[in-house]
Design a protein around this motif. Structure first.
Motif, mmCIF file in Angstrom:
data_model
loop_
_atom_site.group_PDB
_atom_site.id
_atom_site.type_symbol
_atom_site.label_atom_id
_atom_site.label_comp_id
_atom_site.label_asym_id
_atom_site.label_seq_id
_atom_site.Cartn_x
_atom_site.Cartn_y
_atom_site.Cartn_z
ATOM 1 N N HIS A 28 -1.435 3.977 14.607
ATOM 2 C CA HIS A 28 -0.857 3.235 13.487
ATOM 3 C C HIS A 28 -0.944 1.746 13.804
ATOM 4 N N GLU A 48 1.206 -0.601 9.307
ATOM 5 C CA GLU A 48 1.556 0.779 8.951
ATOM 6 C C GLU A 48 2.881 1.193 9.584
ATOM 7 N N ARG A 90 -7.942 3.824 15.030
ATOM 8 C CA ARG A 90 -7.256 4.347 13.846
ATOM 9 C C ARG A 90 -7.731 5.754 13.522
ATOM 10 N N LEU A 120 -2.536 -5.733 6.586
ATOM 11 C CA LEU A 120 -3.490 -4.655 6.812
ATOM 12 C C LEU A 120 -4.891 -5.246 6.823
ATOM 13 N N HIS A 161 0.837 -1.221 0.000
ATOM 14 C CA HIS A 161 0.000 0.000 0.000
ATOM 15 C C HIS A 161 0.863 1.258 0.000
#
Length: 571
Positions: free
Chosen positions: A542, A546, A537, A568, A478
């Motif tokens: 995080h 992340e 979040r 994720l 991502h």
């Protein structure tokens, strides 16, 4: 006596550190027992190479990179391996009558006088890092740490000594035949296995018997690495030797056994936690290497982002409440908790821990070992702890309702409580406590913060090279094109320092969830883990994935490593 190097002056003149940074390194060195130079490197203000180059420039000496140096055998023969290891020096080249010797400290005149006396010739000092010199010694003296145990196994395989009597003997003293003679092959092999594992930075040694061989493996940076197998006929002798070192019953082969081995290797005082279990083909041994240096870490060294560091330090400064650290076995929970306790350990605070077992002994902290066989379990210890008027309590693990209730009671009566849970993420710890039977209102009122963590391998600094991830890797991680444009992607090429793996050492990735009013309300309403995660979040938490990607973008680890330990969650 050698004059101590003035690192502040040297590194300051080279423009590498400030006086403030040096003072912080001095404080870390004092609290952990390491050198100021090592503290500066641990705090990542400088690298070992920068320190060595600065020292070389200060003293007008040549800096040498030993990683790919070719040293002639005739030169190596001039200084024995024992002298080289004892003084951390290695001969480099002859210049007429003068011998060039690589050292880490060109100011240590005592070493040079010793070498001049032994060799009866002039000595010229060259400079390299201490780690570089030690690796060069391992490589060039024909006892490379990656080969030493293997060569010992070959030697044993070619030796016509019969150790089978050790398998059937019921007298423990009969297994110490070799231990009275330091050159007994099986004794040397056991010593070499432990020594090699320590030098390779292994956390565990696995000795596993099979039908036709005995497999030896080391867990290095979380991954098992196989060494050369040992012939089946040495199984009994090897097992007996390790059991004697751990003070276990060598005649007992049907039950599990646990013990400890205390030993010193070089300047390191080590504890080995030994576990023996019976298998189809004999007893399997796992030895967990407990190195005190691994827990002499400060919160700064754990690898928090700046924001998470501030949030965690504010959490542990609270007078009461429960702080939970979650993650699977081997995710660094103990190290994080001990770092927090080291930060809080002052003469004005009383700290008591209940652990199963006590792995590391912390000065100034009262540590209690759980002994289930006599009824000394977590709940009983916590109940007694509260009569000792502590400020801070560490409960090794909240594994049942009674322990959780006692921990919550302690937090509600004015104590700061640290504990661990085995959950996949931080929000999952709330639902786990409720599933245990703790009422949601008690969880909401007592827990002040939950931190989940995993360990990822760090890119080896010696062989790190910039690389460009594929589009598929970026998509899986991502990472947007804008993020990639500002990133420093590194990957290890593989070298002697990292055992050709491209990784050396490990780094924690974190997920720190603060108990805000919204999350307390969700907890009270017995909301799902997904709802709690989404709210956390939204408040800036995080997740593990992340935080891992942030470390990828800084060149600390790789996308592959982060994807191995975290994903994720789709919401």
């Amino acid at each position: 006596m050698a004059k101590r190097l003035n690192y502040l002056g040297i590194l300051n003149r080279q423009g590498l550190i400030s006086a403030t940074q040096f003072k912080e390194a001095q404080e870390l060195a004092t609290s952990t027992g390491i050198t100021v130079q090592d503290a500066l490197v641990k705090l990542e203000y400088v690298t070992s190479e920068q320190v060595a180059r600065a020292i070389a420039a200060e003293y007008g000496k040549q800096y040498v990179d030993l990683s790919n140096a070719a040293i002639r055998p005739a030169v190596l023969e001039l200084i024995s391996e024992s002298i080289a290891r004892e003084n951390t020096v290695i001969p480099y080249e002859e210049d007429g009558e003068t011998l060039q010797v690589v050292v880490a400290d060109p100011n240590n005149m005592e070493v040079f006088e010793k070498l001049r006396f032994i060799l009866q010739r002039p000595i010229e000092a060259l400079v390299s890092t201490r780690e570089g010199i030690q690796e060069a010694i391992n490589t060039h003296y024909g006892k490379n740490i990656a080969e030493s145990a293997d060569s010992m196994i070959h030697e044993l395989t070619d030796t016509a000594i019969n150790f089978t009597e050790l398998e059937t003997s019921d007298d423990p003293t009969s297994a110490t035949v070799g231990s009275s003679e330091s050159d007994a092959p099986i004794v040397r092999l056991c010593d070499q296995i432990i020594s090699e594992a320590v030098q390779l930075r292994a956390s565990d040694i696995h000795i596993e018997p099979f039908e036709d061989r005995v497999r030896i493996r080391y867990r290095i940076d979380g991954h098992l690495v196989e060494r050369e197998a040992l012939a089946k006929r040495f199984q009994g002798a090897l097992l007996s030797r390790f059991k004697i070192l751990a003070k276990l019953d060598i005649a007992e082969r049907r039950r599990t056994q646990d013990g400890r081995i205390k030993l010193t290797i070089g300047e390191k005082d080590l504890d080995l936690r030994v576990s023996v279990i019976p298998t189809n083909h004999g007893q399997s041994i796992v030895m967990r290497i407990l190195d005190k240096d691994n827990i002499r870490v400060s919160l700064v060294q754990l690898g928090f982002s700046e924001r998470d560091y501030k949030r965690f330090t504010s959490l542990i400064a609270r007078p009461n409440g429960i702080i939970l650290v979650t993650g699977p076995t081997g995710s660094g929970k103990t190290t994080s908790l001990y770092a927090a306790l080291n930060e809080l350990n002052t003469p004005t605070r009383k700290i008591i821990t209940a652990e199963d077992p006590v792995e590391y002994y912390l000065p100034g902290i009262n540590q209690v070992e759980i002994k289930h066989q006599i009824g000394l379990d977590f709940a009983a210890v916590i109940r007694s702890m509260l009569r000792q008027a502590p400020n801070i309590i560490l409960v090794g693990e909240m594994r049942d309702l009674e322990t959780a209730q006692m921990g919550i009671q302690a937090s509600l009566t004015g104590h700061l409580v640290f504990s661990t849970l085995h959950t996949n993420d931080a929000p999952g710890a709330i639902t786990r406590l409720v599933d245990m039977g703790v009422p949601p209102y008690l969880v909401a009122s007592s827990v002040i913060g939950i931190m989940a963590q995993r360990l990822v391998r760090r890119v080896c600094p010696k062989c790190a090279r910039p690389y460009t991830p594929t589009d598929a890797e970026l998509e899986a991680a991502h990472i947007t094109p804008e993020m990639a444009a500002k990133a420093t992607f590194l990957k290890g090429k593989g070298c002697v320092s990292c055992n050709k793996s491209g990784y050396r050492g490990r780094q924690a990735i974190f997920e720190l969830m603060m108990m805000s009013s919204k999350i307390r309300e969700l907890t009270f309403r017995n909301a799902s883990t997904t709802d709690i995660r989404r709210t956390a979040r939204g408040e800036g938490m995080h997740v593990l994935f992340e935080d891992g990607i942030i470390k990828v973008l800084k060149g600390i680890t790789t996308i592959e490593e982060v994807l191995r330990v975290a994903r994720l969650e789709e919401e």
